[in-house]
Design a protein around this motif. Structure first.
Motif, short mmCIF file in Angstrom:
data_model
loop_
_atom_site.label_atom_id
_atom_site.label_comp_id
_atom_site.label_asym_id
_atom_site.label_seq_id
_atom_site.Cartn_x
_atom_site.Cartn_y
_atom_site.Cartn_z
N ALA A 298 0.82 -1.21 0.00
CA ALA A 298 0.00 0.00 0.00
C ALA A 298 0.86 1.26 0.00
CB ALA A 298 -0.93 0.00 1.22
N GLU A 299 1.96 1.23 0.74
CA GLU A 299 2.86 2.40 0.76
C GLU A 299 3.43 2.67 -0.62
OE1 GLU A 299 6.88 3.97 3.12
OE2 GLU A 299 6.07 1.96 3.51
N ARG A 300 3.80 1.62 -1.33
CA ARG A 300 4.34 1.79 -2.68
C ARG A 300 3.26 2.29 -3.64
NH1 ARG A 300 9.04 -2.00 -3.67
NH2 ARG A 300 9.96 -2.23 -1.61
N LEU A 301 2.04 1.79 -3.47
CA LEU A 301 0.94 2.25 -4.31
C LEU A 301 0.63 3.72 -4.04
CD1 LEU A 301 -1.34 -0.89 -3.98
CD2 LEU A 301 -0.28 -0.09 -6.10
N GLU A 302 0.64 4.11 -2.78
CA GLU A 302 0.38 5.52 -2.43
C GLU A 302 1.40 6.44 -3.10
OE1 GLU A 302 -1.77 7.26 -0.52
OE2 GLU A 302 -3.06 5.64 0.18
N LYS A 303 2.66 6.03 -3.10
CA LYS A 303 3.70 6.85 -3.73
C LYS A 303 3.48 6.97 -5.24
CE LYS A 303 7.34 5.94 -0.33
NZ LYS A 303 8.66 5.29 -0.08
N ALA A 304 2.79 5.98 -5.82
CA ALA A 304 2.48 6.01 -7.25
C ALA A 304 1.16 6.70 -7.55
CB ALA A 304 2.46 4.58 -7.80
N GLY A 305 0.53 7.28 -6.53
CA GLY A 305 -0.69 8.03 -6.74
C GLY A 305 -1.98 7.28 -6.48
N PHE A 306 -1.89 6.04 -6.01
CA PHE A 306 -3.09 5.28 -5.67
C PHE A 306 -3.64 5.78 -4.33
CE2 PHE A 306 -1.34 2.75 -8.92
CZ PHE A 306 -2.27 1.80 -9.33
N ARG A 307 -4.96 5.63 -4.14
CA ARG A 307 -5.58 6.05 -2.89
C ARG A 307 -6.50 4.94 -2.36
NH1 ARG A 307 -1.90 8.66 -3.20
NH2 ARG A 307 -1.70 10.92 -3.38
N GLN A 308 -6.49 4.79 -1.05
CA GLN A 308 -7.29 3.74 -0.42
C GLN A 308 -8.77 4.09 -0.45
OE1 GLN A 308 -6.10 2.76 3.57
NE2 GLN A 308 -7.56 1.08 3.78
N VAL A 309 -9.58 3.09 -0.72
CA VAL A 309 -11.03 3.21 -0.69
C VAL A 309 -11.54 2.30 0.42
CG1 VAL A 309 -13.18 2.90 -1.98
CG2 VAL A 309 -11.12 3.70 -3.15
N SER A 310 -12.42 2.81 1.26
CA SER A 310 -12.96 2.02 2.36
C SER A 310 -14.13 1.17 1.88
CB SER A 310 -13.43 2.94 3.49
OG SER A 310 -14.13 2.20 4.48
N ALA B 19 -10.51 9.73 -1.91
CA ALA B 19 -10.45 9.05 -3.21
C ALA B 19 -11.86 8.79 -3.69
CB ALA B 19 -9.69 7.72 -3.08
N SER B 20 -12.11 8.95 -4.95
CA SER B 20 -13.42 8.67 -5.52
C SER B 20 -13.40 7.31 -6.18
CB SER B 20 -13.81 9.73 -6.54
OG SER B 20 -15.01 9.35 -7.19
N ALA B 21 -14.22 6.38 -5.68
CA ALA B 21 -14.25 5.04 -6.25
C ALA B 21 -14.85 5.05 -7.65
CB ALA B 21 -15.05 4.10 -5.35
N GLY C 253 -8.33 6.65 -12.12
CA GLY C 253 -7.16 6.70 -11.25
C GLY C 253 -6.95 5.40 -10.50
N GLY C 254 -5.95 5.40 -9.62
CA GLY C 254 -5.58 4.21 -8.88
C GLY C 254 -6.27 4.11 -7.54
N LYS C 255 -6.83 2.94 -7.23
CA LYS C 255 -7.51 2.68 -5.97
C LYS C 255 -6.98 1.39 -5.35
CE LYS C 255 -10.45 5.33 -8.35
NZ LYS C 255 -10.48 6.80 -8.22
N ILE D 288 -6.46 -5.55 -2.69
CA ILE D 288 -6.91 -5.49 -4.08
C ILE D 288 -6.66 -4.07 -4.56
CG2 ILE D 288 -8.78 -5.90 -5.72
CD1 ILE D 288 -8.18 -8.36 -4.08
N ALA D 289 -5.90 -3.92 -5.64
CA ALA D 289 -5.59 -2.59 -6.18
C ALA D 289 -5.92 -2.59 -7.67
CB ALA D 289 -4.13 -2.24 -5.95
N TRP D 290 -6.41 -1.44 -8.17
CA TRP D 290 -6.75 -1.36 -9.58
C TRP D 290 -6.60 0.08 -10.07
CZ3 TRP D 290 -9.94 -1.42 -5.50
CH2 TRP D 290 -11.03 -0.55 -5.45
N TYR D 291 -6.41 0.19 -11.37
CA TYR D 291 -6.25 1.51 -11.99
C TYR D 291 -7.29 1.66 -13.09
CZ TYR D 291 -4.47 5.41 -14.65
OH TYR D 291 -4.38 6.61 -15.31
#
Length: 439
Positions: free
Chosen positions: A33-45, A57-59, A63-65, A74-77
């Motif tokens: 998650a830390e690596r994804l955040e640095k790449a511009g991904f954002r966590q969705v609850s 973050a808007s689901a 963009g990256g979630k 689970i991460a997706w762009y």
């Protein structure tokens, strides 16, 4: 779109850092998650509505979630303008590895030794845990329901092997270990074993007050660092390659393709927990996590059930897990015509009894990705006289009705506390995954 070998030996250097920093599934997903955040991904609850702004973050937007649940991520762009029925390209992996896990009543001991009571998780090579300097790491749950990661990454525990003088038959008959009696680690001296000692120690290590911890998920790990091995440093020895090697490659590939505006698919990383004991949990591949996230992503972009069905019908998943390289001392245990070698490129896993999900059309998808990336690949099939292992591949295919292909990296010493791979194979895998996700 992609250049051959976009990632190089520096990727393997980074893998070793990732392995050392990820002694448990919970640490692995936190690091991902830390690596994804640095790449511009954002966590969705998962508890928020996905058609509105959530936690920054808007689901529903591009963009990256990513979603975190326990030891799974689970991460997706979503590319700009992606239609609700856009298919997914998924890299699947798992975050857990066989190890020794702490029991609910951890404090035990005998004959002046203080010990920690452990259960056997998955199918470890038990002898590889003997006479190792072990740390302790995992997740602590506090009275308020919050969680705290803990990692005592120094020599704390040890499972001592019986001296050969007291077991003269071991050289001739082999080592025989009783899971209950012979694998309980020691961590100190004393005849007065007090309930709560281990948890009190971890509270102090974590800077918590006494009695704050009411639940725990704790496991042992070898504190020996990953290292290059061999005359020319052609090999890498380290822990938990099965299957953090694939998790790390998946994160690298997903962040490499994120930002592409002409992607024909929505790239996804699905890293599950509990593969080593059957995947049947809320964070395992046999649970509802992946399907729920993908469906909600479709609906968040204004899609219908018909859009969901169309998206799933066009989706392909690469189930990436380690496999067996030919062993020089046990070559007869392998299929005589399929001998995957380390640094020979990733492997395509095939089993006609569906222990792996690969079929001919899936092979074509994989071959196209490797050709695009300029990456060689090898084929793996089990010796007919030996049972074949399995992965999340068949589970993913059956549960979600999506085409799935089993692939991975060939290693030695699978399920040992310290496994061995070729130093080039991690970045070869990652480059193939980049090409696959780009479509």
């Amino acid at each position: 779109m992609s250049a051959p070998h976009r990632l190089d030996r520096g990727h393997t250097d980074d893998l070793m850092t990732f392995l050392a920093a990820s002694p448990t599934p919970y640490h692995a997903v936190a690091n991902a998650a830390e690596r994804l955040e640095k790449a511009g991904f954002r966590q969705v609850s998962e508890t928020d509505a996905w058609d509105a702004e959530t936690a920054g973050a808007s689901a529903s937007a591009s963009g990256g979630k990513y979603v975190l649940r326990g030891g799974a991520i689970i991460a997706w762009y979503v590319p700009e303008g992606a239609a609700p029925h856009t298919p997914y390209r998924i890299v699947g992996a798992h975050t857990d590895s066989p190890n020794l896990r702490v029991k609910p009543l951890p404090d035990t001991g005998a004959h002046g030794w203080r010990q920690v009571a452990v259960e056997i998780y998955g199918g470890p090579l038990m002898n590889s845990w003997l006479d190792r300097d072990l740390g302790l790491a995992g997740r602590l749950t506090l009275r308020d329901g919050s969680t705290r990661l803990v990692n005592v990454d120094r020599p704390l525990l040890r499972v001592p092997q019986l001296a050969i003088h007291l077991d003269r038959a071991v050289s001739a008959e082999g080592l025989k270990l009783d899971k209950q009696r012979h694998l309980q680690p020691i961590w100190g001296l004393g005849d007065d074993v007090r309930d709560g000692d281990l948890i009190a120690f971890l509270e102090e290590e974590s800077g918590l007050g006494a009695g704050q911890v009411t639940g725990w998920d704790l496991m042992t790990h070898s504190v020996e660092a990953p290292a290059y091995l061999g005359r020319d440093k052609e090999l890498v020895a380290g822990p938990r390659m099965d299957n953090l090697l694939s998790v790390h490659a998946g994160v690298a590939a997903l962040t490499a393709v994120a930002g592409g505006s002409e992607l024909p698919y929505i790239p996804v990383l699905a890293a599950f927990d509990h593969e080593e004991n059957g995947s049947q949990s809320d964070t395992g591949a046999d649970g509802p996590l992946l399907g729920g996230v993908l469906e909600r992503s479709v609906f968040a972009r204004g899609g219908s059930y018909e859009d969901r069905a169309r998206a799933f019908a066009g989706t392909v998943c690469l189930s990436s897990d380690t496999g067996h390289a030919v062993h020089p001392n046990y070559a007869e245990r392998h299929d005589p015509t399929h001998h995957p070698r380390v640094n020979g490129g990733p492997i395509l896993k095939v089993n006609v009894n569906n222990r792996y999900a690969t079929d001919g059309s899936g092979r074509a998808v994989w071959a196209a990705a490797c050709e695009k990336a300029g990456v060689p690949f090898q084929s793996f099939v089990s010796n007919n006289s030996m049972p074949c292992g399995t992965t999340i591949g068949p589970i993913t295919a059956a549960r979600h009705g999506i085409k799935t292909v089993d692939i991975g990296v060939a290693i030695l010493s699978m399920h040992s506390v310290r496994e061995l791979c070729g130093a080039d194979d991690p970045h070869l895998l990652a480059n193939a995954l980049v090409a696959f996700l780009e479509g």
